[in-house]
Scaffold this motif. Structure first.
Motif, PDB file in Angstrom:
ATOM      1  N   GLU A   1       0.849  -1.193   0.000  1.00 35.66           N
ATOM      2  CA  GLU A   1       0.000   0.000   0.000  1.00 35.66           C
ATOM      3  C   GLU A   1       0.886   1.246   0.000  1.00 35.66           C
ATOM      4  O   GLU A   1       1.948   1.257   0.628  1.00 35.66           O
ATOM      5  CB  GLU A   1      -0.911   0.015   1.236  1.00 35.66           C
ATOM      6  N   LYS A   2       0.422   2.289  -0.717  1.00 34.88           N
ATOM      7  CA  LYS A   2       1.196   3.531  -0.822  1.00 34.88           C
ATOM      8  C   LYS A   2       0.362   4.720  -0.356  1.00 34.88           C
ATOM      9  O   LYS A   2      -0.861   4.641  -0.240  1.00 34.88           O
ATOM     10  CB  LYS A   2       1.673   3.747  -2.260  1.00 34.88           C
ATOM     11  N   ARG A   3       1.056   5.814  -0.094  1.00 36.98           N
ATOM     12  CA  ARG A   3       0.398   7.057   0.302  1.00 36.98           C
ATOM     13  C   ARG A   3       1.125   8.230  -0.348  1.00 36.98           C
ATOM     14  O   ARG A   3       2.290   8.116  -0.738  1.00 36.98           O
ATOM     15  CB  ARG A   3       0.393   7.221   1.828  1.00 36.98           C
ATOM     16  N   LYS A   4       0.431   9.342  -0.451  1.00 35.52           N
ATOM     17  CA  LYS A   4       1.034  10.552  -1.005  1.00 35.52           C
ATOM     18  C   LYS A   4       1.964  11.175   0.035  1.00 35.52           C
ATOM     19  O   LYS A   4       1.701  11.123   1.239  1.00 35.52           O
ATOM     20  CB  LYS A   4      -0.046  11.553  -1.381  1.00 35.52           C
ATOM     21  N   VAL A   5       3.057  11.744  -0.433  1.00 32.84           N
ATOM     22  CA  VAL A   5       3.990  12.423   0.460  1.00 32.84           C
ATOM     23  C   VAL A   5       4.197  13.849  -0.039  1.00 32.84           C
ATOM     24  O   VAL A   5       4.300  14.101  -1.234  1.00 32.84           O
ATOM     25  CB  VAL A   5       5.350  11.692   0.544  1.00 32.84           C
ATOM     26  N   ASP A   6       4.230  14.765   0.914  1.00 31.08           N
ATOM     27  CA  ASP A   6       4.430  16.174   0.585  1.00 31.08           C
ATOM     28  C   ASP A   6       5.255  16.803   1.711  1.00 31.08           C
ATOM     29  O   ASP A   6       4.826  16.806   2.867  1.00 31.08           O
ATOM     30  CB  ASP A   6       3.088  16.893   0.463  1.00 31.08           C
ATOM     31  N   PRO A   7       6.466  17.275   1.428  1.00 36.13           N
ATOM     32  CA  PRO A   7       7.068  17.428   0.094  1.00 36.13           C
ATOM     33  C   PRO A   7       7.528  16.097  -0.490  1.00 36.13           C
ATOM     34  O   PRO A   7       7.690  15.113   0.244  1.00 36.13           O
ATOM     35  CB  PRO A   7       8.267  18.347   0.378  1.00 36.13           C
ATOM     36  N   PRO A   8       7.735  16.052  -1.797  1.00 32.08           N
ATOM     37  CA  PRO A   8       8.179  14.812  -2.448  1.00 32.08           C
ATOM     38  C   PRO A   8       9.543  14.346  -1.921  1.00 32.08           C
ATOM     39  O   PRO A   8      10.325  15.122  -1.387  1.00 32.08           O
ATOM     40  CB  PRO A   8       8.269  15.205  -3.934  1.00 32.08           C
ATOM     41  N   ILE A   9       9.808  13.053  -2.095  1.00 32.48           N
ATOM     42  CA  ILE A   9      11.088  12.465  -1.721  1.00 32.48           C
ATOM     43  C   ILE A   9      11.967  12.414  -2.963  1.00 32.48           C
ATOM     44  O   ILE A   9      11.509  12.028  -4.049  1.00 32.48           O
ATOM     45  CB  ILE A   9      10.904  11.042  -1.169  1.00 32.48           C
ATOM     46  N   GLU A  10      13.210  12.776  -2.817  1.00 28.95           N
ATOM     47  CA  GLU A  10      14.129  12.747  -3.956  1.00 28.95           C
ATOM     48  C   GLU A  10      14.887  11.428  -3.965  1.00 28.95           C
ATOM     49  O   GLU A  10      15.552  11.065  -2.990  1.00 28.95           O
ATOM     50  CB  GLU A  10      15.116  13.909  -3.885  1.00 28.95           C
ATOM     51  N   VAL A  11      14.772  10.708  -5.063  1.00 26.43           N
ATOM     52  CA  VAL A  11      15.460   9.435  -5.238  1.00 26.43           C
ATOM     53  C   VAL A  11      16.231   9.493  -6.546  1.00 26.43           C
ATOM     54  O   VAL A  11      15.636   9.627  -7.619  1.00 26.43           O
ATOM     55  CB  VAL A  11      14.470   8.251  -5.255  1.00 26.43           C
ATOM     56  N   HIS A  12      17.561   9.434  -6.455  1.00 26.02           N
ATOM     57  CA  HIS A  12      18.438   9.496  -7.634  1.00 26.02           C
ATOM     58  C   HIS A  12      18.147  10.734  -8.472  1.00 26.02           C
ATOM     59  O   HIS A  12      18.118  10.688  -9.716  1.00 26.02           O
ATOM     60  CB  HIS A  12      18.296   8.238  -8.485  1.00 26.02           C
TER      61      HIS A  12
END
Length: 246
Positions: free
Chosen positions: A91-102
């Motif tokens: 299961e996923k959820r929205k994140v704010d602020p976004p996470i930086e991956v690569h």
């Protein structure tokens, strides 16, 4: 001497472990809870961990495991390893602020993982099962607390959701905790090459000294045997030679 010292140290450690086990005894039921292994990882890096699930029931099997990822420590990438006889739902959820991956922003993060046993694959009484997960980059926090529900075939549910207490005492139903340590500064590294070489040289010198001593001992033994052989031959030759008449 180096090998002897190492052997003695290892023997001492084993003896200490045996004594400690005899004195402290086996862990009680309170310690047989869901844990995350290893217990430590590095901030900003990726980690492969496993949720270790022991079965505490005497008559029922563990048939479901629900692991909730902490909201205050979102992780951009989470992947699971197949476990024979088990299915997993993510299961996923929205994140704010976004996470930086690569270098790319991620607006969703995994919020919950649910493993469910199929057929007769549940964790039987007296057994345990591990559920491996790879995740990262790990957040810049001191720890991640994974509140977990363990469901049994008889309908009972163990709620491993208690967070660590300030006093350090283990709560009744502790949640699995992954401790995160700061990454080493870019300028620091493992012991320098000269230091490592010096340590290796010391060990080599000790071993070489042992080899020289053994070699000298063998050489002395050979020389002694040669002397005995020559002396015996001389004695035999003397016995066989005729005595000169005057």
């Amino acid at each position: 001497m180096t090998r002897l010292r190492r052997t003695a140290t290892a023997a001492t450690a084993l003896a200490f472990t045996a004594v400690a086990t005899a004195v402290l005894g086996f862990a009680g039921p309170a310690s047989a809870h869901v844990t995350v292994n290893p217990k430590e990882a590095t901030q900003g890096g990726y980690a492969r961990v496993a949720f270790r699930v022991p079965n505490e029931s005497d008559s029922a099997s563990t048939t479901k495991l629900e692991v909730v990822l902490p909201e205050n420590a979102p992780v951009g990438s989470v992947s699971t390893m197949p476990v024979p006889g088990w299915t997993v739902a993510v299961e996923k959820r929205k994140v704010d602020p976004p996470i930086e991956v690569h270098g790319s922003p991620i607006t969703e993060a995994v919020s919950k993982l649910t493993w469910t046993a199929t057929g007769d694959a549940g964790v039987k009484p007296g057994q345990f099962q591990e559920f491996p997960v790879s995740m990262g980059p790990l957040p810049q926090v001191d720890s991640m607390i994974f509140k977990t529900l363990q469901t049994y075939s008889d309908g009972n549910v163990s709620r491993w959701i208690d967070e660590p207490t300030a006093g350090g005492e283990e709560p009744e139903h502790p949640a699995p905790v992954l401790t995160l340590t700061a990454a080493a500064p870019s300028g620091s590294a493992a012991p320098s090459a000269p230091a490592a070489a010096a340590a290796a040289t010391t060990d080599d010198d000790d071993d070489e000294g042992e080899g020289v001593a053994v070699g000298l001992g063998v050489a002395g033994l050979v020389a002694g045997l040669a002397g005995l052989v020559l002396g015996g031959l001389a004695f035999v030759r003397t016995r066989r030679e005729p005595v000169a008449k005057s």
